[in-house]
Enzyme design. Structure first.
Site, PDB file in Angstrom:
ATOM      1  N   HIS A  92      -1.268  -6.392  -6.016  1.00  0.00           N
ATOM      2  CA  HIS A  92       0.078  -6.280  -6.579  1.00  0.00           C
ATOM      3  C   HIS A  92       0.823  -7.604  -6.389  1.00  0.00           C
ATOM      4  CE1 HIS A  92      -0.436  -1.950  -6.930  1.00  0.00           C
ATOM      5  NE2 HIS A  92       0.768  -1.854  -7.471  1.00  0.00           N
ATOM      6  N   HIS A 139       0.332  -1.952   2.364  1.00  0.00           N
ATOM      7  CA  HIS A 139      -0.138  -3.270   2.797  1.00  0.00           C
ATOM      8  C   HIS A 139       0.632  -3.748   4.015  1.00  0.00           C
ATOM      9  CE1 HIS A 139      -2.922  -4.308  -0.441  1.00  0.00           C
ATOM     10  NE2 HIS A 139      -2.065  -3.782  -1.301  1.00  0.00           N
TER      11      HIS A 139
END
Length: 323
Positions: A92, A139
């Protein structure tokens, strides 16, 4: 099973859930074609090619490094599908950084507008997507920083040579063959894992879309209009009037409709052929995850989508008088 949680701040919740969606397929399958249909072909070409390369590097790096995602608890993971993948680097963050800053570098050369405005937009977009990966618990800070850094290095290396790369992609007679053969080779030789992960399927989807679009770019340059012409340079962004906005919206709706129809049609056709070839039932998910099924299924479907977006949709726009 999904961990239960209570939302205490709805502003942050919806802001970062929306920001996370800016790094998903639904955003790129709309934003990148919109740029091609309504803004500038050269800008869209750059973003699509860089997006494909960046995502391939990021997905492969995940499955080679095999760094786990954050533990839950203590974090709360708001996404379930992505949890089956490894964490480092954040794709991302890579895609958001690559898309926003390649858009900035491409439009800075093509249009006249305040550079500070473009830089602020690129920083805001990439920062929101990066922060969303922390908020959703998918993350660590290191994953996000690593992803953004990889994209930054790639952009620094590619941007000075982009005109030469673009010229080869548009004019080389080998471009259509290599645009299909190289991504297919990469997909079939994707790193093998001990257990199934959606990274190979996602990578094949991205490379397929990029391959189909690249073939479309080449065909348009050969048989429709040369991309390297004085007409491709525009001194500034045109003022958007009401009628122009209506035309842009019409182009987008027609284009998205064709893309969705192409995607569904090719899914049904390709999966039907593969079911006949490998003799597995309709609902057999494990069979669809096999290499000999998953790669052609995803690649052919999404290369058709990329080709449709760059060739068929513009032709339809012209027939309907939208150009």
């Amino acid at each position: 099973c999904a961990q239960k949680y209570v939302v205490k701040n709805y502003f942050y919740y919806y802001l970062f859930r929306f920001s996370a969606a800016l790094g998903e397929e639904v955003f790129y399958i709309t934003f990148l074609p919109f740029t091609y249909w309504n803004i500038d072909h050269s800008v869209s070409r750059r973003m699509i090619v860089i997006w494909s390369v960046v995502m391939y590097i990021g997905q492969v790096a995940k499955d080679l490094l095999k760094w786990p995602r954050p533990l839950s608890p203590p974090v709360v993971k708001l996404e379930t599908r992505a949890d089956a993948e490894y964490g480092m680097p954040s794709t991302h963050a890579m895609a958001a950084t690559a898309i926003s800053f390649s858009f900035l570098s491409a439009t800075t050369n093509q249009y006249k507008y305040p550079f500070e405005l473009g830089l602020t937009g690129a920083l805001l977009f990439s920062t929101l997507v990066c922060l969303s990966r922390l908020y959703t618990g998918m993350h660590t800070v290191l994953d996000v920083l690593g992803g953004a850094l990889i994209s930054a290095v790639l952009l620094v290396l590619v941007c000075p040579a982009w005109d030469s790369i673009d010229h080869v992609l548009l004019t080389s007679p080998l471009c259509p063959l290599l645009s299909i053969a190289v991504p297919l080779l990469l997909c079939y030789n994707y790193p093998k894992l001990d257990s199934y992960s959606p990274t190979r399927a996602d990578t094949t989807t991205i490379l397929g879309a990029g391959a189909g679009a690249t073939v479309g770019f080449w065909l348009n340059n050969q048989y429709v209009a040369a991309a390297h012409s004085s007409r491709s340079f525009r001194p500034g962004f045109p003022l958007l009037s009401g009628p122009m906005l209506v035309v842009m919206l019409a182009r987008f709706l027609v284009g998205i409709g064709i893309i969705l129809v192409t995607r569904q049609l090719m899914k049904n056709v390709v999966l039907g052929v593969l079911r006949y070839r490998y003799k597995f039932p309709v609902g057999d998910l494990e069979a669809r995850r096999r290499l000999e099924v998953e790669v052609p299924y995803k690649f052919i479907t999404y290369s058709s989508v990329g080709f449709s977006a760059t060739v068929i949709v513009p032709v339809l726009h012209q027939v309907l008088g939208l150009i």
